[in-house]
Design an enzyme around this catalytic site. Structure first.
Site, PDB file in Angstrom:
ATOM      1  N   ARG A   1     -15.558   6.560  -3.698  1.00 28.78           N
ATOM      2  CA  ARG A   1     -16.304   7.856  -4.210  1.00 28.78           C
ATOM      3  C   ARG A   1     -16.483   8.745  -2.914  1.00 28.78           C
ATOM      4  O   ARG A   1     -16.806   8.066  -1.791  1.00 28.78           O
ATOM      5  CB  ARG A   1     -17.703   7.474  -4.753  1.00 28.78           C
ATOM      6  CG  ARG A   1     -18.073   8.690  -5.275  1.00 28.78           C
ATOM      7  CD  ARG A   1     -18.913   8.018  -6.530  1.00 28.78           C
ATOM      8  NE  ARG A   1     -19.683   9.328  -7.266  1.00 28.78           N
ATOM      9  CZ  ARG A   1     -20.608   9.087  -8.208  1.00 28.78           C
ATOM     10  NH1 ARG A   1     -20.797   7.840  -8.646  1.00 28.78           N
ATOM     11  NH2 ARG A   1     -21.184   9.930  -8.711  1.00 28.78           N
TER      12      ARG A   1
ATOM     13  N   ASP B   1       0.797  -1.121   0.130  1.00 29.56           N
ATOM     14  CA  ASP B   1      -0.242  -0.016   0.071  1.00 29.56           C
ATOM     15  C   ASP B   1       0.829   1.276  -0.162  1.00 29.56           C
ATOM     16  O   ASP B   1       2.134   1.357   0.297  1.00 29.56           O
ATOM     17  CB  ASP B   1      -0.858   0.024   1.220  1.00 29.56           C
ATOM     18  CG  ASP B   1      -2.438   0.768   0.863  1.00 29.56           C
ATOM     19  OD1 ASP B   1      -3.267   0.250   0.749  1.00 29.56           O
ATOM     20  OD2 ASP B   1      -2.185   2.035   0.958  1.00 29.56           O
TER      21      ASP B   1
ATOM     22  N   ARG C   1     -18.537  10.923 -11.051  1.00 28.50           N
ATOM     23  CA  ARG C   1     -18.384   9.935 -11.210  1.00 28.50           C
ATOM     24  C   ARG C   1     -16.933   9.748 -12.317  1.00 28.50           C
ATOM     25  O   ARG C   1     -16.040   9.095 -11.979  1.00 28.50           O
ATOM     26  CB  ARG C   1     -19.443   9.287 -12.387  1.00 28.50           C
ATOM     27  CG  ARG C   1     -19.382   7.968 -12.632  1.00 28.50           C
ATOM     28  CD  ARG C   1     -20.112   7.567 -13.963  1.00 28.50           C
ATOM     29  NE  ARG C   1     -19.643   7.973 -15.157  1.00 28.50           N
ATOM     30  CZ  ARG C   1     -18.677   7.374 -15.962  1.00 28.50           C
ATOM     31  NH1 ARG C   1     -18.331   6.129 -15.704  1.00 28.50           N
ATOM     32  NH2 ARG C   1     -18.277   7.955 -16.953  1.00 28.50           N
TER      33      ARG C   1
ATOM     34  N   ASN D   1     -12.875  -1.064  -8.932  1.00 31.86           N
ATOM     35  CA  ASN D   1     -14.123  -0.669  -9.711  1.00 31.86           C
ATOM     36  C   ASN D   1     -13.704   0.777 -10.531  1.00 31.86           C
ATOM     37  O   ASN D   1     -12.878   1.375  -9.892  1.00 31.86           O
ATOM     38  CB  ASN D   1     -15.142  -0.548  -8.722  1.00 31.86           C
ATOM     39  CG  ASN D   1     -15.746  -1.851  -8.692  1.00 31.86           C
ATOM     40  OD1 ASN D   1     -16.095  -2.399  -9.590  1.00 31.86           O
ATOM     41  ND2 ASN D   1     -16.238  -2.096  -7.457  1.00 31.86           N
TER      42      ASN D   1
ATOM     43  N   HIS E   1     -19.645  -6.051 -14.651  1.00 36.60           N
ATOM     44  CA  HIS E   1     -20.109  -6.128 -13.174  1.00 36.60           C
ATOM     45  C   HIS E   1     -20.565  -4.408 -12.700  1.00 36.60           C
ATOM     46  O   HIS E   1     -20.049  -3.924 -12.337  1.00 36.60           O
ATOM     47  CB  HIS E   1     -18.521  -6.095 -12.639  1.00 36.60           C
ATOM     48  CG  HIS E   1     -18.792  -6.262 -11.113  1.00 36.60           C
ATOM     49  ND1 HIS E   1     -19.388  -7.172 -10.454  1.00 36.60           N
ATOM     50  CD2 HIS E   1     -17.896  -5.563 -10.082  1.00 36.60           C
ATOM     51  CE1 HIS E   1     -19.176  -7.019  -8.926  1.00 36.60           C
ATOM     52  NE2 HIS E   1     -18.348  -5.901  -8.891  1.00 36.60           N
TER      53      HIS E   1
END
Ligand code: APR
Length: 335
Positions: free
Chosen positions: A104, A55, A110, A142, A197
């Site tokens: 988000r 990370d 978006r 995502n 998805h």
């Protein structure tokens, strides 16, 4: 003299070779958030591989890896789980799982989110594949179908070594709802999900079975439709309940299922986002389809004949994935 020489020889053996000689596998997880850390724990508990948790935040991967390592004696798992902020520690991985990304935030559009995650996935793919050029990539961040395309394009890997995790989770959700509704063992339930998805995914009830019996023989259409809808919005349902955060237990289980199929060369059929070159009438796109997963990655895309209604729903989902990929291409100009 002999001792010094053998020490030098030993130093020359790369980490990957050492792993191979010992028969141990190595999985690196880029992004040590909820999904990344839960995946590391599952991989350890199933004795699948040594895990490197990476990370950018200092201390987080180290802390989570230590916590998981301290559970290993109880699980009886002699697997190493290490946390790091250095990509060099990921070198020679058999599998790289990409979960790095941003969630988000309030006020974020978006498009803003897409731009941020595009830049993260682009960077982490470059860094990871440079150190693990023979690895298999499983992309989770995502919007997954788009990020898988991006990661594949950046990596330069052959199509069979890049895949996205989505269908495995969606079909697990569908199976959960079916078994709950019919009060039968989850082991008896198989489910089939196609497409991107997202909320346009296509859970195929015709190919979803309970002990081999199509679910359409066991439930009426309205009950099935409800479950299909719930599966489509499965991620959102959890976000709504949690208020802050999203699902990570089932996603980690789904990633681990894919990791296991590859490392144990199970040839297991799992729905994954795979690169299509004409299968299902789709070209140059990663979309969720049933694939055979084995030691070389995606070994085969399983094609079935769709009804007109199924095909229409599938293409709605495909169109959305394609417009997302086009948006990224426009954003980057060039991969
Ligand atoms: N390099 C490495 N790690 C990064 C980077 C980067 N450039 N940018 C962000 N990260 C890390 C964050 O520090 C964080 O630890 O990615 C991690 C993401 O973790 P969470 O926010 O907890 O998200 P998680 O719930 O794990 O979901 C990860 O999987 O299912 C998808 O939509 C989900 O895209 C999300 C991803």
């Amino acid at each position: 003299m002999l001792e010094v020489r053998s020490k030098r020889v030993e130093e020359k053996i790369t980490f990957r070779k050492r792993m191979r000689l010992s028969g141990r596998k190595k999985v690196s997880i880029i992004g040590s958030g909820n999904v990344g850390a839960s995946t590391a724990q599952r991989i350890m508990e199933k004795f699948l591989a040594d895990v490197v948790l990476f990370d950018i935040i200092e201390g987080v991967p180290q802390g989570k890896a230590l916590d998981i390592s301290e559970a290993a004696p109880i699980s009886g798992a002699d697997m190493s789980v290490m946390g790091t902020n250095s990509y060099d520690d990921t070198a020679g991985s058999d599998i790289v799982v990409i979960t790095a990304g941003l969630a988000r935030k309030p006020g974020m559009s978006r498009k803003d989110l897409l731009e941020k995650n595009v830049s993260i996935v682009r960077e982490v793919t470059k860094e990871a594949v440079r150190r693990s050029p023979a690895s298999i990539l499983i992309v989770v961040t995502n919007p997954m179908d788009l990020m898988t395309y991006l990661s594949w394009a950046i990596s330069g890997f052959p199509k069979h070594r890049v895949m996205g995790m989505g269908g495995a989770l969606d079909s697990a959700r569908f199976r959960c709802f079916i078994s709950d509704e019919l009060k039968v063992s989850v082991e008896n339930v198989h489910a089939f999900v196609l497409g991107g998805h997202g909320d346009l995914m296509v859970p195929l009830s015709r190919f979803s079975t309970v002990a081999g019996i199509p679910v359409t023989e066991m439930m009426d259409k309205s009950a099935i439709d409800k479950m299909v809808e719930r599966t489509r919005f499965g991620g959102a349902e959890i976000v709504e309940l949690l208020k802050t955060g999203s699902a990570y237990v089932a996603p980690a289980a789904a990633i681990t299922e894919m990791v296991e199929a590859i490392l144990r060369d199970k040839k297991k059929i799992i729905p994954c986002a795979a690169y299509l070159e004409g299968e299902y009438g789709v070209k140059d796109l990663f979309v969720g389809v049933p694939v055979k997963l084995g030691s070389t990655g995606v070994e085969k895309v399983i094609e079935i004949k769709l009804s007109d209604e199924e095909r229409n729903s599938f293409f709605k989902s495909v169109d959305r994935v394609r417009s997302g990929v086009d948006e990224i291409k426009e954003m980057l100009g060039n991969f």
